[in-house]
Design a protein around this motif. Structure first.
Motif, PDB file in Angstrom:
ATOM      1  N   THR A  60      -1.749 -30.415  25.280  1.00 55.54           N
ATOM      2  CA  THR A  60      -1.596 -31.730  24.667  1.00 55.54           C
ATOM      3  C   THR A  60      -1.117 -32.740  25.717  1.00 55.54           C
ATOM      4  N   SER A  61      -1.020 -34.008  25.327  1.00 55.20           N
ATOM      5  CA  SER A  61      -0.568 -35.046  26.260  1.00 55.20           C
ATOM      6  C   SER A  61       0.131 -36.160  25.498  1.00 55.20           C
ATOM      7  N   SER A  62       0.889 -36.956  26.219  1.00 52.41           N
ATOM      8  CA  SER A  62       1.613 -38.076  25.609  1.00 52.41           C
ATOM      9  C   SER A  62       0.814 -39.371  25.782  1.00 52.41           C
ATOM     10  N   GLY A  65       0.682 -40.589  29.276  1.00 53.23           N
ATOM     11  CA  GLY A  65      -0.109 -39.851  30.257  1.00 53.23           C
ATOM     12  C   GLY A  65       0.491 -38.545  30.742  1.00 53.23           C
ATOM     13  N   LEU A  66       1.619 -38.124  30.174  1.00 54.00           N
ATOM     14  CA  LEU A  66       2.164 -36.813  30.523  1.00 54.00           C
ATOM     15  C   LEU A  66       1.237 -35.721  29.989  1.00 54.00           C
ATOM     16  N   VAL A  67       0.971 -34.722  30.794  1.00 54.28           N
ATOM     17  CA  VAL A  67       0.077 -33.635  30.404  1.00 54.28           C
ATOM     18  C   VAL A  67       0.878 -32.352  30.259  1.00 54.28           C
ATOM     19  N   GLU A  68       0.651 -31.650  29.172  1.00 60.04           N
ATOM     20  CA  GLU A  68       1.442 -30.461  28.863  1.00 60.04           C
ATOM     21  C   GLU A  68       1.440 -29.433  29.982  1.00 60.04           C
ATOM     22  N   LEU A 134       6.282 -21.009  27.849  1.00 58.49           N
ATOM     23  CA  LEU A 134       6.742 -22.387  27.728  1.00 58.49           C
ATOM     24  C   LEU A 134       5.580 -23.307  27.363  1.00 58.49           C
ATOM     25  N   HIS A 135       5.772 -24.101  26.312  1.00 60.10           N
ATOM     26  CA  HIS A 135       4.743 -25.018  25.828  1.00 60.10           C
ATOM     27  C   HIS A 135       5.376 -26.334  25.389  1.00 60.10           C
ATOM     28  N   MET A 136       4.510 -27.307  25.104  1.00 56.43           N
ATOM     29  CA  MET A 136       4.922 -28.561  24.489  1.00 56.43           C
ATOM     30  C   MET A 136       4.170 -28.709  23.171  1.00 56.43           C
ATOM     31  N   ASN A 137       4.809 -29.386  22.215  1.00 55.79           N
ATOM     32  CA  ASN A 137       4.259 -29.531  20.873  1.00 55.79           C
ATOM     33  C   ASN A 137       3.630 -30.912  20.684  1.00 55.79           C
TER      34      ASN A 137
END
Length: 239
Positions: A60-62, A65-68, A134-137
């Protein structure tokens, strides 16, 4: 005169005996201390840190522009350094921006499947390990935030590790985080297939603007990893 000489010799003999006994006693005490400290070992000898996604699979991404995949890898490096400073052996499933499929095989249409198989192979070939992915939601409703931990059902210590991480983060970093740990069931492949203590940490929501902003800060990532490291060390000491 004879009596004086005998008395003198007796004093020397007794002094020698006392010094010898004292030296033996002190040496035995020192040996006992060294032996007991040398026997302190963790039940699990290795921590495998899995930075989710990578390469063609960005996750996923913000909005900013942050990329998981990049956040996952940076957190993995920080956590590895902190654990190694505590004497823990650490393996990273990936240490660069790539998926783990073999480029020499027919990988077309199978990249993700081959990548998952390669990560699982690392787990299965590392005896005495625990596994942390480790992941991002992300979610369609941008108001949701907070770290959450999923655990494997195959090992009862997975839930213990998950609960420890969730509790420490709530108490030390995210006071308003009321999320609970969850069983992964069959929904997370690596946890379903792992029989060591295994968890997946969703470190935050990139869909939440405020929380995503935190992951632009090296200080926040370092703080988060400090609490993750503490949680793992507590688990290893109590296992």
């Amino acid at each position: 005169m004879k009596k004086t000489v005998l008395t003198y010799l007796l004093i020397i003999l007794l002094s020698s005996i006392l010094l010898t006994v004292s030296a033996i006693g002190f040496g035995a005490f020192e040996k006992k201390e060294v032996t007991s400290s040398a026997e302190i070992k963790f039940k699990y000898s290795t921590v495998i840190i899995d930075a989710g996604h990578g390469g063609e699979d960005g996750g996923t991404s913000s909005k900013s522009g942050l990329v998981e995949k990049d956040i996952n890898l940076s957190l993995a490096f920080i956590l590895k350094e902190k654990l190694e400073a505590q004497g823990v052996n650490v393996i990273l499933t990936r240490d660069s921006d790539k998926l783990l499929y073999d480029r020499n095989t027919d990988f077309q249409g199978r990249k993700k499947k081959l990548d998952m198989a390669a990560r699982l192979n690392i787990i299965q070939n590392t005896p005495g390990c625990i596994f942390i992915s480790l992941h991002m939601n992300a979610f369609s409703d941008a108001r949701y935030s907070g770290l959450q931990v999923w655990y494997s059902d195959n090992n009862p210590e997975s839930q213990i590790l998950a609960n420890k991480i969730q509790k420490n983060i709530q108490e030390r970093l995210q006071a308003e985080n009321n999320r609970k740990t969850k069983s992964a069931g069959s929904s997370i492949y690596l946890l379903e297939q792992s029989y060591c203590p295994a968890v997946l940490v969703e470190c935050g929501f990139l869909s939440n603007v405020a929380e995503a902003k935190l992951f632009e800060s090296d200080e926040y990532k370092d703080t988060l990893c400090s609490h993750l490291c503490d949680s793992v060390i507590e688990f290893l000491k109590n296992s």
